[in-house]
Motif scaffolding. Sequence first.
Motif, PDB file in Angstrom:
ATOM      1  N   MET A   1       0.841  -1.167   0.000  1.00  0.00           N
ATOM      2  CA  MET A   1       0.000   0.000   0.000  1.00  0.00           C
ATOM      3  C   MET A   1       0.892   1.238   0.000  1.00  0.00           C
ATOM      4  O   MET A   1       1.788   1.376   0.819  1.00  0.00           O
ATOM      5  CB  MET A   1      -0.891  -0.026   1.237  1.00  0.00           C
ATOM      6  CG  MET A   1      -1.833   1.114   1.326  1.00  0.00           C
ATOM      7  SD  MET A   1      -2.938   0.770   2.696  1.00  0.00           S
ATOM      8  CE  MET A   1      -3.561   2.369   2.972  1.00  0.00           C
ATOM      9  N   ASN A   2       0.655   2.133  -0.888  1.00  0.00           N
ATOM     10  CA  ASN A   2       1.459   3.327  -1.017  1.00  0.00           C
ATOM     11  C   ASN A   2       0.903   4.421  -0.102  1.00  0.00           C
ATOM     12  O   ASN A   2      -0.156   4.995  -0.372  1.00  0.00           O
ATOM     13  CB  ASN A   2       1.450   3.785  -2.481  1.00  0.00           C
ATOM     14  CG  ASN A   2       2.441   4.877  -2.738  1.00  0.00           C
ATOM     15  OD1 ASN A   2       3.123   5.301  -1.816  1.00  0.00           O
ATOM     16  ND2 ASN A   2       2.504   5.331  -3.953  1.00  0.00           N
ATOM     17  N   ILE A   3       1.610   4.696   0.985  1.00  0.00           N
ATOM     18  CA  ILE A   3       1.130   5.667   1.971  1.00  0.00           C
ATOM     19  C   ILE A   3       1.129   7.072   1.394  1.00  0.00           C
ATOM     20  O   ILE A   3       0.246   7.866   1.686  1.00  0.00           O
ATOM     21  CB  ILE A   3       1.974   5.581   3.254  1.00  0.00           C
ATOM     22  CG1 ILE A   3       1.714   4.253   3.937  1.00  0.00           C
ATOM     23  CG2 ILE A   3       1.633   6.719   4.206  1.00  0.00           C
ATOM     24  CD1 ILE A   3       2.500   4.046   5.194  1.00  0.00           C
ATOM     25  N   ALA A   4       2.088   7.409   0.564  1.00  0.00           N
ATOM     26  CA  ALA A   4       2.157   8.744  -0.025  1.00  0.00           C
ATOM     27  C   ALA A   4       0.905   9.036  -0.850  1.00  0.00           C
ATOM     28  O   ALA A   4       0.469  10.187  -0.925  1.00  0.00           O
ATOM     29  CB  ALA A   4       3.405   8.872  -0.878  1.00  0.00           C
ATOM     30  N   LYS A   5       0.316   8.027  -1.432  1.00  0.00           N
ATOM     31  CA  LYS A   5      -0.886   8.207  -2.237  1.00  0.00           C
ATOM     32  C   LYS A   5      -2.087   8.568  -1.355  1.00  0.00           C
ATOM     33  O   LYS A   5      -2.991   9.275  -1.780  1.00  0.00           O
ATOM     34  CB  LYS A   5      -1.182   6.912  -2.996  1.00  0.00           C
ATOM     35  CG  LYS A   5      -2.321   7.050  -4.007  1.00  0.00           C
ATOM     36  CD  LYS A   5      -2.772   5.715  -4.561  1.00  0.00           C
ATOM     37  CE  LYS A   5      -1.714   4.996  -5.345  1.00  0.00           C
ATOM     38  NZ  LYS A   5      -2.224   3.748  -5.946  1.00  0.00           N
ATOM     39  N   HIS A   6      -2.077   8.117  -0.108  1.00  0.00           N
ATOM     40  CA  HIS A   6      -3.219   8.302   0.780  1.00  0.00           C
ATOM     41  C   HIS A   6      -2.979   9.356   1.859  1.00  0.00           C
ATOM     42  O   HIS A   6      -3.759   9.462   2.798  1.00  0.00           O
ATOM     43  CB  HIS A   6      -3.566   6.965   1.446  1.00  0.00           C
ATOM     44  CG  HIS A   6      -3.886   5.898   0.464  1.00  0.00           C
ATOM     45  ND1 HIS A   6      -5.026   5.896  -0.301  1.00  0.00           N
ATOM     46  CD2 HIS A   6      -3.203   4.785   0.103  1.00  0.00           C
ATOM     47  CE1 HIS A   6      -5.038   4.833  -1.084  1.00  0.00           C
ATOM     48  NE2 HIS A   6      -3.939   4.139  -0.859  1.00  0.00           N
ATOM     49  N   MET A   7      -1.925  10.145   1.748  1.00  0.00           N
ATOM     50  CA  MET A   7      -1.615  11.127   2.785  1.00  0.00           C
ATOM     51  C   MET A   7      -2.702  12.191   2.913  1.00  0.00           C
ATOM     52  O   MET A   7      -2.975  12.671   4.003  1.00  0.00           O
ATOM     53  CB  MET A   7      -0.255  11.795   2.525  1.00  0.00           C
ATOM     54  CG  MET A   7       0.917  10.933   2.903  1.00  0.00           C
ATOM     55  SD  MET A   7       0.881  10.341   4.602  1.00  0.00           S
ATOM     56  CE  MET A   7       1.218  11.841   5.482  1.00  0.00           C
ATOM     57  N   GLU A   8      -3.333  12.582   1.830  1.00  0.00           N
ATOM     58  CA  GLU A   8      -4.391  13.587   1.899  1.00  0.00           C
ATOM     59  C   GLU A   8      -5.564  13.060   2.723  1.00  0.00           C
ATOM     60  O   GLU A   8      -6.102  13.764   3.582  1.00  0.00           O
ATOM     61  CB  GLU A   8      -4.863  13.967   0.503  1.00  0.00           C
ATOM     62  CG  GLU A   8      -5.937  15.044   0.507  1.00  0.00           C
ATOM     63  CD  GLU A   8      -6.404  15.406  -0.896  1.00  0.00           C
ATOM     64  OE1 GLU A   8      -7.269  16.287  -0.981  1.00  0.00           O
ATOM     65  OE2 GLU A   8      -5.912  14.818  -1.873  1.00  0.00           O
ATOM     66  N   ALA A   9      -5.955  11.825   2.497  1.00  0.00           N
ATOM     67  CA  ALA A   9      -7.063  11.240   3.253  1.00  0.00           C
ATOM     68  C   ALA A   9      -6.685  11.076   4.720  1.00  0.00           C
ATOM     69  O   ALA A   9      -7.519  11.320   5.613  1.00  0.00           O
ATOM     70  CB  ALA A   9      -7.449   9.892   2.657  1.00  0.00           C
ATOM     71  N   ILE A  10      -5.461  10.681   4.990  1.00  0.00           N
ATOM     72  CA  ILE A  10      -5.009  10.530   6.375  1.00  0.00           C
ATOM     73  C   ILE A  10      -5.038  11.882   7.075  1.00  0.00           C
ATOM     74  O   ILE A  10      -5.473  11.994   8.226  1.00  0.00           O
ATOM     75  CB  ILE A  10      -3.596   9.908   6.414  1.00  0.00           C
ATOM     76  CG1 ILE A  10      -3.646   8.464   5.913  1.00  0.00           C
ATOM     77  CG2 ILE A  10      -3.004   9.977   7.811  1.00  0.00           C
ATOM     78  CD1 ILE A  10      -2.292   7.837   5.694  1.00  0.00           C
ATOM     79  N   PHE A  11      -4.601  12.953   6.404  1.00  0.00           N
ATOM     80  CA  PHE A  11      -4.620  14.285   6.996  1.00  0.00           C
ATOM     81  C   PHE A  11      -6.041  14.740   7.277  1.00  0.00           C
ATOM     82  O   PHE A  11      -6.328  15.290   8.342  1.00  0.00           O
ATOM     83  CB  PHE A  11      -3.926  15.288   6.069  1.00  0.00           C
ATOM     84  CG  PHE A  11      -4.025  16.695   6.545  1.00  0.00           C
ATOM     85  CD1 PHE A  11      -3.235  17.133   7.593  1.00  0.00           C
ATOM     86  CD2 PHE A  11      -4.920  17.573   5.969  1.00  0.00           C
ATOM     87  CE1 PHE A  11      -3.335  18.430   8.054  1.00  0.00           C
ATOM     88  CE2 PHE A  11      -5.031  18.864   6.421  1.00  0.00           C
ATOM     89  CZ  PHE A  11      -4.233  19.303   7.467  1.00  0.00           C
ATOM     90  N   ILE A  12      -6.950  14.516   6.343  1.00  0.00           N
ATOM     91  CA  ILE A  12      -8.341  14.937   6.537  1.00  0.00           C
ATOM     92  C   ILE A  12      -8.979  14.186   7.697  1.00  0.00           C
ATOM     93  O   ILE A  12      -9.670  14.773   8.529  1.00  0.00           O
ATOM     94  CB  ILE A  12      -9.140  14.752   5.234  1.00  0.00           C
ATOM     95  CG1 ILE A  12      -8.643  15.761   4.191  1.00  0.00           C
ATOM     96  CG2 ILE A  12     -10.634  14.918   5.471  1.00  0.00           C
ATOM     97  CD1 ILE A  12      -9.212  15.560   2.817  1.00  0.00           C
ATOM     98  N   VAL A  13      -8.737  12.889   7.796  1.00  0.00           N
ATOM     99  CA  VAL A  13      -9.286  12.096   8.906  1.00  0.00           C
ATOM    100  C   VAL A  13      -8.715  12.580  10.231  1.00  0.00           C
ATOM    101  O   VAL A  13      -9.448  12.734  11.215  1.00  0.00           O
ATOM    102  CB  VAL A  13      -8.999  10.595   8.688  1.00  0.00           C
ATOM    103  CG1 VAL A  13      -9.312   9.787   9.932  1.00  0.00           C
ATOM    104  CG2 VAL A  13      -9.803  10.079   7.512  1.00  0.00           C
ATOM    105  N   ALA A  14      -7.414  12.864  10.278  1.00  0.00           N
ATOM    106  CA  ALA A  14      -6.806  13.354  11.513  1.00  0.00           C
ATOM    107  C   ALA A  14      -7.368  14.719  11.896  1.00  0.00           C
ATOM    108  O   ALA A  14      -7.620  14.990  13.078  1.00  0.00           O
ATOM    109  CB  ALA A  14      -5.290  13.425  11.349  1.00  0.00           C
TER     110      ALA A  14
END
Length: 65
Positions: A1-14
């Motif tokens: 799983m490419n974390i860099a691809k999902h960083m925007e979603a992780i930031f929004i959830v946080a």
Amino acid sequence: MNIAKHMEAIFIVAAVLGGASAMATAAVPASAKANAPVVAKAPAGDMQVVTITAKRLSAAEKAAL
């Protein structure tokens, strides 16, 4: 799983979780805050005592487990 691809979603959830927790804790009325710490003490006569009568395992017995 490419974390860099999902960083925007992780930031929004946080950000959403941080905002929700800030809103939930900001609504505590001043009367609900305790001025002194609550200390619970049991009466000396009602204290339960547990006595363990088993022997300790030796190093050889522990290794066998």
